[in-house]
Design a protein around this motif. Structure first.
Motif, mmCIF file in Angstrom:
data_model
loop_
_atom_site.group_PDB
_atom_site.id
_atom_site.type_symbol
_atom_site.label_atom_id
_atom_site.label_comp_id
_atom_site.label_asym_id
_atom_site.label_seq_id
_atom_site.Cartn_x
_atom_site.Cartn_y
_atom_site.Cartn_z
ATOM 1 N N PHE A 1 -19.669 -21.573 -13.286
ATOM 2 C CA PHE A 1 -19.967 -21.610 -14.715
ATOM 3 C C PHE A 1 -18.785 -22.154 -15.511
ATOM 4 O O PHE A 1 -18.938 -23.014 -16.379
ATOM 5 C CB PHE A 1 -20.320 -20.203 -15.228
ATOM 6 C CG PHE A 1 -21.624 -19.670 -14.709
ATOM 7 C CD1 PHE A 1 -22.582 -20.518 -14.161
ATOM 8 C CD2 PHE A 1 -21.905 -18.322 -14.748
ATOM 9 C CE1 PHE A 1 -23.791 -20.028 -13.680
ATOM 10 C CE2 PHE A 1 -23.105 -17.819 -14.270
ATOM 11 C CZ PHE A 1 -24.043 -18.674 -13.735
ATOM 12 N N SER A 2 -17.594 -21.632 -15.200
ATOM 13 C CA SER A 2 -16.428 -22.050 -15.976
ATOM 14 C C SER A 2 -16.008 -23.474 -15.641
ATOM 15 O O SER A 2 -15.609 -24.234 -16.528
ATOM 16 C CB SER A 2 -15.269 -21.086 -15.731
ATOM 17 O OG SER A 2 -15.008 -20.934 -14.357
ATOM 18 N N LEU A 3 -16.101 -23.859 -14.345
ATOM 19 C CA LEU A 3 -15.702 -25.199 -13.942
ATOM 20 C C LEU A 3 -16.615 -26.256 -14.550
ATOM 21 O O LEU A 3 -16.154 -27.268 -15.090
ATOM 22 C CB LEU A 3 -15.707 -25.310 -12.411
ATOM 23 C CG LEU A 3 -15.202 -26.617 -11.817
ATOM 24 C CD1 LEU A 3 -13.757 -26.871 -12.226
ATOM 25 C CD2 LEU A 3 -15.326 -26.583 -10.289
ATOM 26 N N PRO B 1 -15.608 -7.219 -19.761
ATOM 27 C CA PRO B 1 -15.830 -8.159 -20.865
ATOM 28 C C PRO B 1 -15.827 -7.501 -22.235
ATOM 29 O O PRO B 1 -15.532 -8.153 -23.228
ATOM 30 C CB PRO B 1 -17.209 -8.765 -20.549
ATOM 31 C CG PRO B 1 -17.843 -7.833 -19.572
ATOM 32 C CD PRO B 1 -16.732 -7.207 -18.803
ATOM 33 N N SER B 2 -16.127 -6.195 -22.300
ATOM 34 C CA SER B 2 -16.154 -5.511 -23.599
ATOM 35 C C SER B 2 -14.761 -5.414 -24.214
ATOM 36 O O SER B 2 -14.633 -5.202 -25.423
ATOM 37 C CB SER B 2 -16.751 -4.109 -23.448
ATOM 38 O OG SER B 2 -15.921 -3.294 -22.647
ATOM 39 N N VAL C 1 -11.701 -22.004 -16.352
ATOM 40 C CA VAL C 1 -11.785 -21.509 -14.973
ATOM 41 C C VAL C 1 -10.912 -20.272 -14.767
ATOM 42 O O VAL C 1 -11.398 -19.237 -14.281
ATOM 43 C CB VAL C 1 -11.432 -22.621 -13.969
ATOM 44 C CG1 VAL C 1 -11.359 -22.048 -12.548
ATOM 45 C CG2 VAL C 1 -12.477 -23.735 -14.026
ATOM 46 N N PRO C 2 -9.618 -20.300 -15.123
ATOM 47 C CA PRO C 2 -8.825 -19.077 -14.933
ATOM 48 C C PRO C 2 -9.344 -17.903 -15.756
ATOM 49 O O PRO C 2 -9.245 -16.752 -15.324
ATOM 50 C CB PRO C 2 -7.417 -19.486 -15.380
ATOM 51 C CG PRO C 2 -7.565 -20.775 -16.114
ATOM 52 C CD PRO C 2 -8.779 -21.432 -15.575
ATOM 53 N N SER C 3 -9.921 -18.171 -16.925
ATOM 54 C CA SER C 3 -10.454 -17.089 -17.748
ATOM 55 C C SER C 3 -11.614 -16.386 -17.058
ATOM 56 O O SER C 3 -11.657 -15.150 -16.994
ATOM 57 C CB SER C 3 -10.908 -17.641 -19.112
ATOM 58 O OG SER C 3 -11.549 -16.627 -19.859
ATOM 59 N N ASN C 4 -12.564 -17.144 -16.510
ATOM 60 C CA ASN C 4 -13.708 -16.520 -15.853
ATOM 61 C C ASN C 4 -13.310 -15.823 -14.554
ATOM 62 O O ASN C 4 -13.883 -14.794 -14.189
ATOM 63 C CB ASN C 4 -14.796 -17.565 -15.574
ATOM 64 C CG ASN C 4 -16.041 -17.306 -16.399
ATOM 65 O OD1 ASN C 4 -15.977 -16.667 -17.443
ATOM 66 N ND2 ASN C 4 -17.175 -17.796 -15.956
ATOM 67 N N MET C 5 -12.339 -16.390 -13.853
ATOM 68 C CA MET C 5 -11.860 -15.728 -12.636
ATOM 69 C C MET C 5 -11.198 -14.401 -12.981
ATOM 70 O O MET C 5 -11.390 -13.389 -12.285
ATOM 71 C CB MET C 5 -10.892 -16.655 -11.897
ATOM 72 C CG MET C 5 -11.543 -17.900 -11.339
ATOM 73 S SD MET C 5 -10.380 -19.064 -10.600
ATOM 74 C CE MET C 5 -9.969 -18.230 -9.070
ATOM 75 N N PHE C 6 -10.453 -14.385 -14.075
ATOM 76 C CA PHE C 6 -9.814 -13.150 -14.519
ATOM 77 C C PHE C 6 -10.852 -12.125 -14.965
ATOM 78 O O PHE C 6 -10.747 -10.935 -14.665
ATOM 79 C CB PHE C 6 -8.833 -13.455 -15.653
ATOM 80 C CG PHE C 6 -8.084 -12.256 -16.151
ATOM 81 C CD1 PHE C 6 -7.138 -11.626 -15.355
ATOM 82 C CD2 PHE C 6 -8.320 -11.745 -17.421
ATOM 83 C CE1 PHE C 6 -6.446 -10.512 -15.806
ATOM 84 C CE2 PHE C 6 -7.641 -10.636 -17.883
ATOM 85 C CZ PHE C 6 -6.692 -10.010 -17.068
ATOM 86 N N LEU C 7 -11.895 -12.606 -15.661
ATOM 87 C CA LEU C 7 -12.963 -11.720 -16.114
ATOM 88 C C LEU C 7 -13.683 -11.094 -14.927
ATOM 89 O O LEU C 7 -14.005 -9.902 -14.934
ATOM 90 C CB LEU C 7 -13.950 -12.500 -16.985
ATOM 91 C CG LEU C 7 -15.175 -11.742 -17.493
ATOM 92 C CD1 LEU C 7 -14.755 -10.533 -18.326
ATOM 93 C CD2 LEU C 7 -16.078 -12.666 -18.306
ATOM 94 N N GLY D 1 -17.758 -17.052 -20.132
ATOM 95 C CA GLY D 1 -17.768 -15.611 -19.884
ATOM 96 C C GLY D 1 -19.082 -14.973 -20.283
ATOM 97 O O GLY D 1 -19.603 -14.094 -19.585
ATOM 98 N N ALA D 2 -19.649 -15.429 -21.405
ATOM 99 C CA ALA D 2 -20.934 -14.882 -21.867
ATOM 100 C C ALA D 2 -22.062 -15.241 -20.897
ATOM 101 O O ALA D 2 -22.913 -14.395 -20.576
ATOM 102 C CB ALA D 2 -21.250 -15.411 -23.266
ATOM 103 N N VAL D 3 -22.084 -16.485 -20.426
ATOM 104 C CA VAL D 3 -23.107 -16.906 -19.464
ATOM 105 C C VAL D 3 -22.969 -16.103 -18.172
ATOM 106 O O VAL D 3 -23.967 -15.654 -17.586
ATOM 107 C CB VAL D 3 -23.004 -18.417 -19.182
ATOM 108 C CG1 VAL D 3 -23.963 -18.826 -18.063
ATOM 109 C CG2 VAL D 3 -23.308 -19.221 -20.441
#
Length: 484
Positions: A408-410, A113-114, A101-107, A157-159
């Motif tokens: 997605f992340s959750l 993402p690159s 969850v924190p990773s996708n929020m940061f992204l 992140g990819a999704v």
């Protein structure tokens, strides 16, 4: 089932907006034909860049599953006892859950993402390689935990990245191709492992299983450096788009969801998206459903163990892993393409799960070598149900981006509880028949089919509500509908 107050769907366009769009949408790009040509070029360019995600996913799963391929040597060398091997597999998902969850929020915040994904990839490649220098259970446990912690950045992140570029009618086949990377990794990861484990024992006084981690970790770092120059960012931040391509990319998402991501005010950013996600019961329903789905496919991490029950030598057993997963990759691609074409998810998922049940029943009923190997093909294809659920998930949570990123992340984080549980479904003392394991797989498949049917009925009710609202407002053009 009454709709939950937190259910949100993209706003249907007003009548005035529809009339404006009919007059303007094609003129902006030089007419219908010019727009179609531009869209084809955009998708081709995008698909070529997105193909890097497949290679990353292959290495993501190879680094995650190399412990399965090296199970016998690793267990003996590190003196693992009882449930310690299963714990090595499950601890990865603890770190995986914490970080998603924190990773996708940061992204979603940095919109790069690159840079973010390759950076995480370098770190997990180094950690994977360091597994090869461990000398005891605690050392291996720590490397596996941090491997999961960093790998968590990739899949959700990819999704999320794919959902920022592709329409509902396009996303299923793209996610299927991405998931095929998972299946290909199971196939070719076993082939690579068989060569290393058979030929590198004692090289430079190192055990073969250690070389497996060194080589595959180094390969991951190399590909990560290449990925920086290939992966796209989001439509608003990708530099290699022309102005027309950028405007079309944003317009496509606006038309598909009923409101463009670029129009969103976010009303509080991360906090607002997080609130919307945790308040939506569908998030928790799908996450719970996927816990059962993950347990139903828990055989994935034990596939070399299952082929070993066929009675062949270790090298042959690893080679036998590849054909079922090659078949599963082909089946998944064709099946999800058909699901995209028909815009139907529930029946496609259920059929895949039912085929998996048949495979489990065959394995329970016989120890015949040919029959049990055939059952592995049926089991492997049931991973397509996971692909279809991920696609369905992306169709269901269309906006706003902050909520979508958290959803997605959750969901992916919570479903890893199934991965942790699934690590203990295949203990050695249940072999070689593994009848109890297959019984658990069957039960979980039944739960998944039941829960997906309930989800379908609820989304069907929401679609009727959206249709009534359009009729009451006098809107003639059909707006957003949930895919069933």
């Amino acid at each position: 089932m009454a709709p939950d107050p937190s259910d949100t769907a993209p706003i249907s366009p007003s009548k005035e907006h529809v009339e404006y769009k009919e007059l303007d949408v094609d003129v902006e790009f030089g007419g219908i034909e010019a727009r179609n040509q531009l869209e084809r070029r955009l998708l081709l360019k995008l698909d070529l860049h997105m193909s890097m995600l497949v290679l990353i996913y292959i290495l993501n799963f190879i680094d995650r599953n190399n412990a399965s391929a090296a199970r016998t040597q690793l267990t003996a060398d590190l003196h693992l006892e009882g449930p310690q091997y299963a714990t090595l597999l499950s601890i990865l998902y603890v770190g995986y859950i914490i970080m998603q969850v924190p990773s996708n929020m940061f992204l979603n915040y940095i919109k790069k993402p690159s840079l973010y994904m390759p950076a995480c990839m370098v770190i997990w490649g180094v950690i994977s390689a360091l597994t090869g220098i461990t000398t005891n259970f605690v050392g291996a446990l720590l490397t596996r935990f941090f491997l999961g912690f960093i790998e968590a950045a990739f899949f959700p992140g990819a999704v999320f990245l794919i959902s920022k570029w592709y329409k509902r009618t396009e996303i299923g086949s793209r996610l299927a191709i991405l998931h095929c990377g998972n299946m290909i990794s199971n196939a070719f990861g076993a082939l690579i492992a068989s060569g290393i484990l058979a030929n590198m024992d004692g090289v430079r006084a190192q055990a073969a299983w250690r070389w497996l981690f060194y080589i595959e970790g180094s390969l991951t770092v190399t590909v990560a450096i290449m990925a920086v120059f290939v992966l796209p960012d989001f439509p608003t931040t990708t530099k290699w788009l022309t102005d027309d391509e950028r405007r079309l990319a944003l317009k496509r998402m606006e038309e598909d969801a009923g409101v463009g991501d670029q129009l969103e005010t976010e009303n509080g950013g991360f906090g607002y998206g997080f609130y919307l996600a945790i308040a939506d019961w569908k998030v928790w329903w799908i996450a719970t459903l996927l816990i059962s789905q993950i347990i139903a496919t828990s055989f994935t991490g034990y596939f070399p163990t299952l082929t070993a029950t066929l009675g062949y030598n270790p090298t042959a057993s690893l080679l036998l892993v590849a054909p079922p997963w090659i078949y599963a990759a082909i089946f998944t691609f064709v099946w999800t393409r058909h699901s995209d074409k028909t815009q139907e998810r529930f029946l496609h998922m259920s059929i895949s799960n039912l085929i998996g049940i048949i495979g489990s029943l065959i394995s329970i009923c016989t120890m015949n070598t040919a029959a049990r190997y055939f059952s592995l093909f049926l089991l492997a294809q049931s991973n397509s149900a996971s692909v279809l659920m991920t696609t369905w998930e992306s169709n269901t949570f269309a906006r706003p981006p902050s909520k979508r990123a958290v959803c997605f992340s959750l969901i992916n984080a919570v479903q890893q509880l199934g991965s942790i549980s699934g690590s203990y479904v295949w203990p050695t003392n249940w072999g070689p028949t593994y009848r109890y394991s297959y019984t658990i797989v069957i039960a979980c498949n039944v739960i998944v089919v039941t829960m997906t049917w309930i989800l379908r009925q609820h989304l069907k009710t929401l679609n009727k509500k959206l249709e009534r609202e359009e009729q009451e407002q006098g809107i003639e053009e059909k707006g957003f509908r949930y895919v069933l």
